[in-house]
Design a protein around this motif. Sequence first.
Motif, short mmCIF file in Angstrom:
data_model
loop_
_atom_site.label_atom_id
_atom_site.label_comp_id
_atom_site.label_asym_id
_atom_site.label_seq_id
_atom_site.Cartn_x
_atom_site.Cartn_y
_atom_site.Cartn_z
N LEU A 181 0.84 -1.20 0.00
CA LEU A 181 0.00 0.00 0.00
C LEU A 181 0.88 1.25 0.00
O LEU A 181 0.51 2.29 -0.57
CB LEU A 181 -0.93 -0.03 1.22
CG LEU A 181 -1.86 1.17 1.39
CD1 LEU A 181 -2.71 1.41 0.16
CD2 LEU A 181 -2.73 0.99 2.63
N PRO A 199 -9.91 2.60 4.09
CA PRO A 199 -10.26 1.74 2.96
C PRO A 199 -11.75 1.47 2.95
O PRO A 199 -12.40 1.38 4.01
CB PRO A 199 -9.47 0.46 3.25
CG PRO A 199 -9.32 0.43 4.73
CD PRO A 199 -9.25 1.86 5.18
N CYS A 220 1.11 -3.10 5.14
CA CYS A 220 -0.16 -3.45 4.48
C CYS A 220 0.06 -3.74 2.99
O CYS A 220 0.87 -3.09 2.34
CB CYS A 220 -1.18 -2.31 4.64
SG CYS A 220 -1.78 -2.12 6.33
N VAL A 222 -2.03 -4.51 -0.84
CA VAL A 222 -3.24 -4.59 -1.65
C VAL A 222 -3.09 -5.89 -2.44
O VAL A 222 -2.30 -5.98 -3.37
CB VAL A 222 -3.39 -3.38 -2.57
CG1 VAL A 222 -4.58 -3.56 -3.50
CG2 VAL A 222 -3.56 -2.11 -1.74
N LEU A 241 -7.60 -5.63 1.03
CA LEU A 241 -6.51 -5.08 1.82
C LEU A 241 -6.04 -6.13 2.82
O LEU A 241 -6.85 -6.81 3.44
CB LEU A 241 -6.99 -3.83 2.56
CG LEU A 241 -5.91 -3.02 3.28
CD1 LEU A 241 -4.91 -2.44 2.27
CD2 LEU A 241 -6.53 -1.90 4.09
#
Length: 418
Positions: A181, A199, A220, A222, A241
Motif C-alpha cells: 500500500l 479503505p 499493508c 493490496v 486489503l
Amino acid sequence: MTDRPTRRNFITGGLAAGTALAASAAAARAGGDPAITEIQDWNRYPGDGVDVRPYGAPSQYEAHVVRRSVPWLTADPISSVNFTPLHELDGIITPNGLCFERHHAGIAEIDPAMHRLMIHGLVDTPLVFTMADLMRFPRENRIYFLECAANSGMEWRGAQLNGCQYTHGMVHCVMYTGVRLRHLLEEAGIRGSAAWVMPEGADASAMSRSIPLEKALDDCLVAFRMNGEALRPEQGYPLRLVVPGWEGNMWVKWLRRIEVGDKPWHLREETSKYTDLLASGKARRFTWTMDVKSVITSPSPQAPVTHGKGRMVVTGLAWSGAGTIKRVDVTVDGGRNWTTARIDGPSLPMALHRFYHEFDWDGSDLFLQSRAIDEAGVVQPTKDALRAARGENSIYHNNGIQTWHVAKDGVVENVEIS
C-alpha cells in the motif's frame, strides 16, 4: 500423565506404536482383510484422464471437509459467517476453498475489467488504478493469518459450541501476493497533515475502517492472489486489503477506495461494532492487534479418539498479531502439569504455527489445553484472567485457554477449566 518428548521416549514410543501396528497388520491377514485379499476397482480399471478435472478437486472421500455455519448466529446468511474446519487440517496453510467467510452484505461478484481503486483525500494527486495498472507495481508474497475479532466470542461466558471449527474457526492462514500500500500512497503523494487512511469495499455494505497511516505505510498489502491463485469471490476478488496481525474486519474485501485524512472517521464498525464493552460500562475502541492464542485442533469434539489407548498425537495451532510464537505448552490434566509442545514447520511473524505433542494414552479421562507464548513474552491467559480484566460482556478478542474433555471411550466435548 505428561510425557516430555525426549529422543529416548520418542524412539521407545515409536517402537511401541510400530509393534502395535504390526500386530494389527497380522490380525488383518489372519482375518482375511478384504483391503488386502480383494482387488479393488481402482486397482482394476483405468481412471479419469487429465482433462476431466481441469481446476482440480478434493477426493470424493473428503466431501465432509467443508466450511460450516451456525444457522442461529445471525438473522440472514448474507451477513453471517461460516467456519474453517480446523480439525481436518494440518500444517499452517489453509486451502483457499476452506478459508472462513464473514460478510456484511453477501459476496460481491465483480468484473475485474470494471473494477477501479481510487486514492484521494490528503494527497497531492488523486489517482484511479485499474487492475492492469496495479499489476505493474512491484509485488510481494507474504504468509499471514487472518482472524475475525469475534473468533471464540460465543465462549466468553462458558463452553458453548462443540467443535473447534465453531469455537476457533474464524481464522485462516494463506500466502498473499500483492502490492505494498505504501507504493500506491507514495504514487499519490501523501500530504504532511495526513495521519489516517480509510479503505472502503465495493460490496453493498461499503465496509470501511479507519487505519493509522503508520500501519498503512509499514506492512499493508493490496492483494490480488492467495496461495498462488486469484482471490476467491468470498475473499474479496479482485482486490482486498491485507493488514497483518490486526483484526479481520480491517482487511477490507472488494477494495475500491482509500481516503487519506488527518483523523479517524468513527464509523459504525468502530463505534457500535468491534468495540469491547468493559465491566465499568466503558468500551475499548481501536483494539486492532489480535492477541496471542492457541487451540488444540485434534483431538477435539469433531475429531474424537478412535484408536483406543496407546500412542496419541495431539496437534493444534498458535498465533499472535505481535509476531512469532516462541513456545506452546500442552497439558493433558487440565493445567496441573504442562509440557512444551513441538512446533513443526516455518515460524513466520503473524502466521499460524503448527504444534504437536505425542504421548502414550492410558485410556483415562483427559482435559486437554494448550497455552501459547509469543516472541514478546506475552502468555495466553486463562478465561478467568481474561474475565477479571475485561468483564463478562465482551464478544471480541477472546484469546482464553480452551479445554477439551476426552472421555475413556474417545468422545471429546467442549468444557471449561478456567
